[in-house]
Design a protein around this motif. Structure first.
Motif, PDB file in Angstrom:
ATOM      1  N   ALA A  67      -0.163   1.349  15.644  1.00 42.87           N
ATOM      2  CA  ALA A  67      -0.515  -0.002  16.108  1.00 42.87           C
ATOM      3  C   ALA A  67       0.475  -0.544  17.140  1.00 42.87           C
ATOM      4  CB  ALA A  67      -0.601  -0.952  14.912  1.00 42.87           C
ATOM      5  N   GLU A  68       1.310   0.310  17.703  1.00 45.13           N
ATOM      6  CA  GLU A  68       2.286  -0.126  18.710  1.00 45.13           C
ATOM      7  C   GLU A  68       1.648  -0.871  19.882  1.00 45.13           C
ATOM      8  OE1 GLU A  68       5.828  -0.061  18.694  1.00 45.13           O
ATOM      9  OE2 GLU A  68       5.230   0.174  16.597  1.00 45.13           O
ATOM     10  N   PRO A  69       0.403  -0.563  20.296  1.00 43.73           N
ATOM     11  CA  PRO A  69      -0.184  -1.321  21.411  1.00 43.73           C
ATOM     12  C   PRO A  69      -0.212  -2.831  21.185  1.00 43.73           C
ATOM     13  CG  PRO A  69      -1.457   0.652  21.048  1.00 43.73           C
ATOM     14  CD  PRO A  69      -0.455   0.561  19.910  1.00 43.73           C
ATOM     15  N   LEU A  70      -0.199  -3.272  19.938  1.00 45.42           N
ATOM     16  CA  LEU A  70      -0.198  -4.714  19.663  1.00 45.42           C
ATOM     17  C   LEU A  70       1.039  -5.401  20.239  1.00 45.42           C
ATOM     18  CD1 LEU A  70      -1.507  -4.896  16.002  1.00 45.42           C
ATOM     19  CD2 LEU A  70      -2.526  -6.020  17.989  1.00 45.42           C
ATOM     20  N   ARG A  71       2.139  -4.669  20.336  1.00 45.08           N
ATOM     21  CA  ARG A  71       3.389  -5.269  20.820  1.00 45.08           C
ATOM     22  C   ARG A  71       3.289  -5.697  22.280  1.00 45.08           C
ATOM     23  NH1 ARG A  71       6.576  -4.663  16.552  1.00 45.08           N
ATOM     24  NH2 ARG A  71       6.341  -2.787  15.294  1.00 45.08           N
ATOM     25  N   GLY A  72       2.406  -5.082  23.045  1.00 47.87           N
ATOM     26  CA  GLY A  72       2.233  -5.454  24.439  1.00 47.87           C
ATOM     27  C   GLY A  72       0.925  -6.158  24.723  1.00 47.87           C
ATOM     28  N   ALA A  73       0.098  -6.303  23.687  1.00 50.94           N
ATOM     29  CA  ALA A  73      -1.223  -6.919  23.866  1.00 50.94           C
ATOM     30  C   ALA A  73      -1.100  -8.422  24.085  1.00 50.94           C
ATOM     31  CB  ALA A  73      -2.097  -6.641  22.642  1.00 50.94           C
ATOM     32  N   ASP A  74      -2.078  -8.975  24.770  1.00 46.76           N
ATOM     33  CA  ASP A  74      -2.160 -10.426  24.928  1.00 46.76           C
ATOM     34  C   ASP A  74      -2.835 -11.053  23.718  1.00 46.76           C
ATOM     35  OD1 ASP A  74      -1.913 -12.921  26.341  1.00 46.76           O
ATOM     36  OD2 ASP A  74      -4.041 -12.769  26.838  1.00 46.76           O
ATOM     37  N   VAL A  75      -3.795 -10.313  23.127  1.00 45.97           N
ATOM     38  CA  VAL A  75      -4.561 -10.813  21.983  1.00 45.97           C
ATOM     39  C   VAL A  75      -4.737  -9.689  20.981  1.00 45.97           C
ATOM     40  CG1 VAL A  75      -6.793 -11.754  21.233  1.00 45.97           C
ATOM     41  CG2 VAL A  75      -5.840 -12.451  23.432  1.00 45.97           C
ATOM     42  N   GLY A  76      -4.628 -10.043  19.708  1.00 44.85           N
ATOM     43  CA  GLY A  76      -5.006  -9.138  18.629  1.00 44.85           C
ATOM     44  C   GLY A  76      -6.100  -9.810  17.815  1.00 44.85           C
ATOM     45  N   ILE A  77      -7.098  -9.043  17.455  1.00 44.98           N
ATOM     46  CA  ILE A  77      -8.170  -9.575  16.618  1.00 44.98           C
ATOM     47  C   ILE A  77      -8.225  -8.737  15.353  1.00 44.98           C
ATOM     48  CG2 ILE A  77     -10.638 -10.066  16.391  1.00 44.98           C
ATOM     49  CD1 ILE A  77     -10.750 -10.194  19.491  1.00 44.98           C
ATOM     50  N   LEU A  78      -7.981  -9.372  14.221  1.00 48.08           N
ATOM     51  CA  LEU A  78      -8.103  -8.702  12.929  1.00 48.08           C
ATOM     52  C   LEU A  78      -9.523  -8.945  12.430  1.00 48.08           C
ATOM     53  CD1 LEU A  78      -6.870  -7.155  10.542  1.00 48.08           C
ATOM     54  CD2 LEU A  78      -6.068  -9.350   9.640  1.00 48.08           C
ATOM     55  N   ILE A  79     -10.267  -7.858  12.294  1.00 51.49           N
ATOM     56  CA  ILE A  79     -11.628  -7.929  11.763  1.00 51.49           C
ATOM     57  C   ILE A  79     -11.528  -7.840  10.248  1.00 51.49           C
ATOM     58  CG2 ILE A  79     -13.898  -6.830  11.697  1.00 51.49           C
ATOM     59  CD1 ILE A  79     -13.206  -5.654  14.493  1.00 51.49           C
ATOM     60  N   LEU A  80     -12.219  -8.743   9.573  1.00 59.96           N
ATOM     61  CA  LEU A  80     -12.159  -8.834   8.119  1.00 59.96           C
ATOM     62  C   LEU A  80     -13.551  -8.701   7.524  1.00 59.96           C
ATOM     63  CD1 LEU A  80      -9.991 -12.058   8.157  1.00 59.96           C
ATOM     64  CD2 LEU A  80      -9.144  -9.755   7.654  1.00 59.96           C
ATOM     65  N   GLY A  81     -13.645  -8.025   6.398  1.00 62.43           N
ATOM     66  CA  GLY A  81     -14.884  -8.019   5.629  1.00 62.43           C
ATOM     67  C   GLY A  81     -14.828  -9.128   4.601  1.00 62.43           C
ATOM     68  N   ASP A  82     -15.887  -9.909   4.512  1.00 67.44           N
ATOM     69  CA  ASP A  82     -15.946 -11.024   3.575  1.00 67.44           C
ATOM     70  C   ASP A  82     -16.933 -10.677   2.473  1.00 67.44           C
ATOM     71  OD1 ASP A  82     -16.269 -13.390   2.187  1.00 67.44           O
ATOM     72  OD2 ASP A  82     -16.461 -14.634   3.989  1.00 67.44           O
ATOM     73  N   LEU A  83     -16.401 -10.187   1.345  1.00 61.75           N
ATOM     74  CA  LEU A  83     -17.259  -9.732   0.244  1.00 61.75           C
ATOM     75  C   LEU A  83     -18.059 -10.864  -0.377  1.00 61.75           C
ATOM     76  CD1 LEU A  83     -15.013  -7.087  -1.532  1.00 61.75           C
ATOM     77  CD2 LEU A  83     -16.794  -6.751   0.188  1.00 61.75           C
ATOM     78  N   SER A  84     -17.627 -12.097  -0.202  1.00 63.01           N
ATOM     79  CA  SER A  84     -18.396 -13.216  -0.752  1.00 63.01           C
ATOM     80  C   SER A  84     -19.717 -13.393   0.002  1.00 63.01           C
ATOM     81  CB  SER A  84     -17.585 -14.513  -0.705  1.00 63.01           C
ATOM     82  OG  SER A  84     -17.440 -14.987   0.623  1.00 63.01           O
ATOM     83  N   ARG A  85     -19.817 -12.797   1.178  1.00 60.02           N
ATOM     84  CA  ARG A  85     -21.044 -12.875   1.975  1.00 60.02           C
ATOM     85  C   ARG A  85     -21.787 -11.547   2.026  1.00 60.02           C
ATOM     86  NH1 ARG A  85     -21.157 -17.283   6.042  1.00 60.02           N
ATOM     87  NH2 ARG A  85     -22.771 -15.969   6.906  1.00 60.02           N
ATOM     88  N   ALA A  86     -21.206 -10.494   1.469  1.00 64.20           N
ATOM     89  CA  ALA A  86     -21.783  -9.155   1.580  1.00 64.20           C
ATOM     90  C   ALA A  86     -23.114  -9.054   0.825  1.00 64.20           C
ATOM     91  CB  ALA A  86     -20.798  -8.118   1.049  1.00 64.20           C
ATOM     92  N   PHE A  87     -23.941  -8.093   1.229  1.00 62.30           N
ATOM     93  CA  PHE A  87     -25.250  -7.838   0.640  1.00 62.30           C
ATOM     94  C   PHE A  87     -25.069  -7.408  -0.820  1.00 62.30           C
ATOM     95  CE2 PHE A  87     -28.999  -4.824   0.367  1.00 62.30           C
ATOM     96  CZ  PHE A  87     -29.960  -5.815   0.331  1.00 62.30           C
ATOM     97  N   PRO A  88     -25.503  -8.222  -1.797  1.00 60.62           N
ATOM     98  CA  PRO A  88     -25.205  -7.947  -3.209  1.00 60.62           C
ATOM     99  C   PRO A  88     -25.574  -6.545  -3.713  1.00 60.62           C
ATOM    100  CG  PRO A  88     -26.031 -10.171  -2.977  1.00 60.62           C
ATOM    101  CD  PRO A  88     -26.194  -9.500  -1.629  1.00 60.62           C
ATOM    102  N   PRO A  89     -26.727  -5.989  -3.364  1.00 61.92           N
ATOM    103  CA  PRO A  89     -27.036  -4.650  -3.893  1.00 61.92           C
ATOM    104  C   PRO A  89     -26.185  -3.522  -3.299  1.00 61.92           C
ATOM    105  CG  PRO A  89     -29.048  -5.765  -3.191  1.00 61.92           C
ATOM    106  CD  PRO A  89     -27.888  -6.580  -2.696  1.00 61.92           C
ATOM    107  N   ALA A  90     -25.544  -3.771  -2.153  1.00 60.01           N
ATOM    108  CA  ALA A  90     -24.761  -2.721  -1.493  1.00 60.01           C
ATOM    109  C   ALA A  90     -23.644  -3.372  -0.684  1.00 60.01           C
ATOM    110  CB  ALA A  90     -25.672  -1.881  -0.607  1.00 60.01           C
ATOM    111  N   LYS A  91     -22.635  -3.877  -1.381  1.00 60.68           N
ATOM    112  CA  LYS A  91     -21.575  -4.638  -0.722  1.00 60.68           C
ATOM    113  C   LYS A  91     -20.788  -3.829   0.307  1.00 60.68           C
ATOM    114  CE  LYS A  91     -20.811  -8.350  -3.968  1.00 60.68           C
ATOM    115  NZ  LYS A  91     -20.786  -9.543  -3.156  1.00 60.68           N
TER     116      LYS A  91
END
Length: 172
Positions: A67-91
């Motif tokens: 993840a060294e590229p983050l040190r020179g990046a202008d922006v980092g975006i952390l993508i998160l999974g939100d299990l409270s919104r996930a499809f109940p039969p197949a989270k």
């Protein structure tokens, strides 16, 4: 550039100039992130957008050497999974939904002339837990991946990676 050219010419960019991504371009990238399909239209992701240098460095530490590229990046975006919104039969579809969001971020960045590299987090649980602690995430929110973005200071690979021997028609 048409979409096929964007897809074929997309490349991972790991080095960036000190120039900043405009707010307008960042908004376009974020709109692209949430414009892909999700399982049963659950929209089971969240995102943390970071421009603060100290936090970008901590994100790099949390994800380890790749993840060294983050040190020179202008922006980092952390993508998160939100299990409270996930499809109940197949989270676990949250994993695919997060990958689609990451691909859309990457393609939108390419179309705008912005460099981007995908930095894997899930399923490497040490990275997941490090990002979870860094951002004090609730148990129902799981770090998926990090996207580092900036104005390119490298050209990336020279040619598209098409390999004819990877395709099988009608049978293997």
């Amino acid at each position: 550039m048409n979409m096929t050219d964007v897809i074929i010419n997309r490349k991972s960019i790991r080095r960036y100039t000190s120039e900043h991504i405009s707010d307008e371009d960042l908004k376009t990238i974020l709109e692209a992130a949430v414009s892909g399909p999700t399982c049963a239209n659950t929209r089971d992701w969240q995102f943390i957008v970071v421009r603060d240098r100290e936090t970008l460095n901590k994100m790099a530490d949390a994800n380890g050497r790749p993840a060294e590229p983050l040190r020179g990046a202008d922006v980092g975006i952390l993508i998160l999974g939100d299990l409270s919104r996930a499809f109940p039969p197949a989270k676990d579809y949250w994993i695919i939904d997060g990958a689609i969001a990451g691909q859309n971020i990457s393609l939108a960045a390419e179309s705008l002339g912005i460099g981007c590299v995908w930095l894997g987090t899930y399923p490497q649980m040490e990275r997941v837990e490090n990002q979870r602690k860094l951002f004090n995430l609730p148990d129902s929110v799981i770090p998926h991946s990090v996207m580092a973005l900036g104005i390119p200071d490298e050209s990336g690979r020279e040619k598209p990676l098409f390999e004819e021997d990877r395709f099988h028609f009608e049978k293997y």
